[in-house]
Design an enzyme around this catalytic site. Sequence first.
Site, PDB file in Angstrom:
ATOM      1  N   ARG A   1      -0.115   8.567 -10.421  1.00 23.47           N
ATOM      2  CA  ARG A   1      -0.230   7.437  -9.493  1.00 23.47           C
ATOM      3  C   ARG A   1       0.397   6.159 -10.068  1.00 23.47           C
ATOM      4  O   ARG A   1       0.971   5.360  -9.342  1.00 23.47           O
ATOM      5  CB  ARG A   1      -1.709   7.178  -9.155  1.00 23.47           C
TER       6      ARG A   1
ATOM      7  N   LEU B   1      -7.221  -4.715   7.329  1.00 20.40           N
ATOM      8  CA  LEU B   1      -6.983  -5.891   6.476  1.00 20.40           C
ATOM      9  C   LEU B   1      -7.498  -5.703   5.050  1.00 20.40           C
ATOM     10  O   LEU B   1      -7.060  -6.403   4.140  1.00 20.40           O
ATOM     11  CB  LEU B   1      -7.654  -7.125   7.090  1.00 20.40           C
ATOM     12  N   SER B   2      -8.458  -4.796   4.862  1.00 18.83           N
ATOM     13  CA  SER B   2      -8.971  -4.495   3.519  1.00 18.83           C
ATOM     14  C   SER B   2      -9.350  -5.745   2.714  1.00 18.83           C
ATOM     15  O   SER B   2      -8.969  -5.880   1.547  1.00 18.83           O
ATOM     16  CB  SER B   2      -7.949  -3.663   2.722  1.00 18.83           C
TER      17      SER B   2
ATOM     18  N   ASN C   1       1.387   3.274  -2.866  1.00 20.85           N
ATOM     19  CA  ASN C   1       1.996   3.625  -4.157  1.00 20.85           C
ATOM     20  C   ASN C   1       1.497   4.979  -4.664  1.00 20.85           C
ATOM     21  O   ASN C   1       2.272   5.800  -5.159  1.00 20.85           O
ATOM     22  CB  ASN C   1       1.650   2.572  -5.223  1.00 20.85           C
TER      23      ASN C   1
ATOM     24  N   ARG D   1       0.128   7.549  -2.982  1.00 22.41           N
ATOM     25  CA  ARG D   1       0.603   8.691  -2.188  1.00 22.41           C
ATOM     26  C   ARG D   1       2.089   8.957  -2.442  1.00 22.41           C
ATOM     27  O   ARG D   1       2.531  10.097  -2.492  1.00 22.41           O
ATOM     28  CB  ARG D   1       0.352   8.435  -0.693  1.00 22.41           C
TER      29      ARG D   1
ATOM     30  N   LEU E   1      10.884 -20.499  -3.265  1.00 19.57           N
ATOM     31  CA  LEU E   1       9.910 -19.542  -2.711  1.00 19.57           C
ATOM     32  C   LEU E   1       8.665 -19.583  -3.581  1.00 19.57           C
ATOM     33  O   LEU E   1       8.765 -19.534  -4.808  1.00 19.57           O
ATOM     34  CB  LEU E   1      10.497 -18.124  -2.735  1.00 19.57           C
TER      35      LEU E   1
ATOM     36  N   ASP F   1       0.816  -1.215   0.000  1.00 21.19           N
ATOM     37  CA  ASP F   1       0.000   0.000   0.000  1.00 21.19           C
ATOM     38  C   ASP F   1       0.853   1.270   0.000  1.00 21.19           C
ATOM     39  O   ASP F   1       1.961   1.277   0.527  1.00 21.19           O
ATOM     40  CB  ASP F   1      -0.895  -0.030   1.251  1.00 21.19           C
TER      41      ASP F   1
ATOM     42  N   TRP G   1     -11.507  -2.202  -8.960  1.00 21.61           N
ATOM     43  CA  TRP G   1     -12.216  -1.875 -10.206  1.00 21.61           C
ATOM     44  C   TRP G   1     -12.881  -0.513 -10.110  1.00 21.61           C
ATOM     45  O   TRP G   1     -13.224   0.096 -11.114  1.00 21.61           O
ATOM     46  CB  TRP G   1     -13.285  -2.932 -10.520  1.00 21.61           C
TER      47      TRP G   1
ATOM     48  N   HIS H   1       2.880   2.757  -8.795  1.00 23.34           N
ATOM     49  CA  HIS H   1       2.730   1.303  -8.954  1.00 23.34           C
ATOM     50  C   HIS H   1       3.978   0.709  -9.602  1.00 23.34           C
ATOM     51  O   HIS H   1       4.439  -0.362  -9.231  1.00 23.34           O
ATOM     52  CB  HIS H   1       1.492   0.975  -9.787  1.00 23.34           C
TER      53      HIS H   1
ATOM     54  N   GLU I   1       0.571 -12.737  12.888  1.00 27.30           N
ATOM     55  CA  GLU I   1       1.095 -11.555  13.570  1.00 27.30           C
ATOM     56  C   GLU I   1       1.094 -10.407  12.568  1.00 27.30           C
ATOM     57  O   GLU I   1       1.422 -10.606  11.399  1.00 27.30           O
ATOM     58  CB  GLU I   1       2.537 -11.813  14.049  1.00 27.30           C
TER      59      GLU I   1
HETATM   60  C1  FPP Z   1      -2.092   0.068  -3.198  1.00 30.51           C
HETATM   61  O1  FPP Z   1      -1.569   1.384  -3.248  1.00 30.51           O
HETATM   62  C2  FPP Z   1      -1.500  -0.697  -4.281  1.00 30.51           C
HETATM   63  C3  FPP Z   1      -2.193  -1.225  -5.304  1.00 30.51           C
HETATM   64  C4  FPP Z   1      -3.656  -1.087  -5.464  1.00 30.51           C
HETATM   65  C5  FPP Z   1      -1.508  -1.969  -6.376  1.00 30.51           C
HETATM   66  C6  FPP Z   1      -0.246  -2.683  -5.995  1.00 30.51           C
HETATM   67  C7  FPP Z   1       0.466  -3.016  -7.227  1.00 30.51           C
HETATM   68  C8  FPP Z   1       1.801  -3.032  -7.412  1.00 30.51           C
HETATM   69  C9  FPP Z   1       2.815  -2.835  -6.371  1.00 30.51           C
HETATM   70  C10 FPP Z   1       2.342  -3.253  -8.781  1.00 30.51           C
HETATM   71  C11 FPP Z   1       1.766  -4.393  -9.487  1.00 30.51           C
HETATM   72  C12 FPP Z   1       2.195  -5.668  -8.903  1.00 30.51           C
HETATM   73  C13 FPP Z   1       2.474  -6.727  -9.656  1.00 30.51           C
HETATM   74  C14 FPP Z   1       2.870  -8.022  -9.042  1.00 30.51           C
HETATM   75  C15 FPP Z   1       2.420  -6.642 -11.099  1.00 30.51           C
HETATM   76  P1  FPP Z   1      -2.570   2.580  -3.501  1.00 30.51           P
HETATM   77  O2  FPP Z   1      -2.636   2.830  -4.952  1.00 30.51           O
HETATM   78  O3  FPP Z   1      -3.882   2.285  -2.850  1.00 30.51           O
HETATM   79  O4  FPP Z   1      -1.820   3.738  -2.774  1.00 30.51           O
HETATM   80  P2  FPP Z   1      -2.504   4.947  -1.985  1.00 30.51           P
HETATM   81  O5  FPP Z   1      -3.221   4.355  -0.806  1.00 30.51           O
HETATM   82  O6  FPP Z   1      -1.333   5.780  -1.573  1.00 30.51           O
HETATM   83  O7  FPP Z   1      -3.416   5.642  -2.944  1.00 30.51           O
END
Ligand code: FPP
Length: 236
Positions: free
Chosen positions: A23, A185-186, A12, A14, A121, A10, A59, A27, A197
Amino acid sequence: MPQHIAIIMDGNGRWAVRRGLPRTAGHRAGIEALRSVVEGCIEHGVRYLTVFAFSTENWRRPKSEVDALMGLLVEYFDREIVRLCREGVRVRIIGEREGLTEAVREAIESAEDRTRCNERLDLIVAFNYGSRAEICRAARTVAALASKGELDPETVDEANFGSYLYTAGIPDPDLLIRPSGEMRLSNFLLWQCAYSEFWFTSVYWPDFTKAHLAEAIAEYRRRARRYGGLGAAPGG
Ligand code: FPP
């Protein structure tokens, strides 16, 4: 040592906005963080890493961001598959395949096929994943089997219900990490995280490094897991 670590990647968006970037740049940077955390997990001998990459609720984001996330998944496997194979990583995707484009489905199936024999892994990517939907889907399967007389409802218990979830055969996460300062947990692995944990940090996911992973693991090792019991006696 945790055998299974789960991460909600989480922050990305911000991270990007803070830098005046779109944004989607966040990612993309998040993928770099994922690469080093995969390496870190291998170095620590972690056997399973589950990451939340796209939720059924995502979505609701603008189409451009949804498209970018779909494209990034395809690009990630395109670019990383050779490295993942070399590192002994098995890729598994959990979530609903229905609703994904043909290109995304093909990328997922090819990554799973090409890494099936790897054993160092398991990288489990939750994509188009929602935990309540997963539990409902399992309940529907159980109900359908029972209505056909193929399953005695009395035999359904906590141990075998898990075999109807996407995560069948995968041990529950020992440690759940959520960066970016959010503490929820979303709709991620609700059943599986019953006794996990939790470790939180305010760092945004693109800034998450192997050092943060090491810190989370060190903290995990200091925790006493009691599973509702009283745990080991002092010194025991
Ligand atoms: C949450 O941050 C993150 C996501 C919804 C996407 C996570 C995706 C990646 C790290 C890249 C793709 C991964 C793979 C394996 C291809 P947010 O956008 O909700 O951030 P915010 O809360 O700051 O707006």
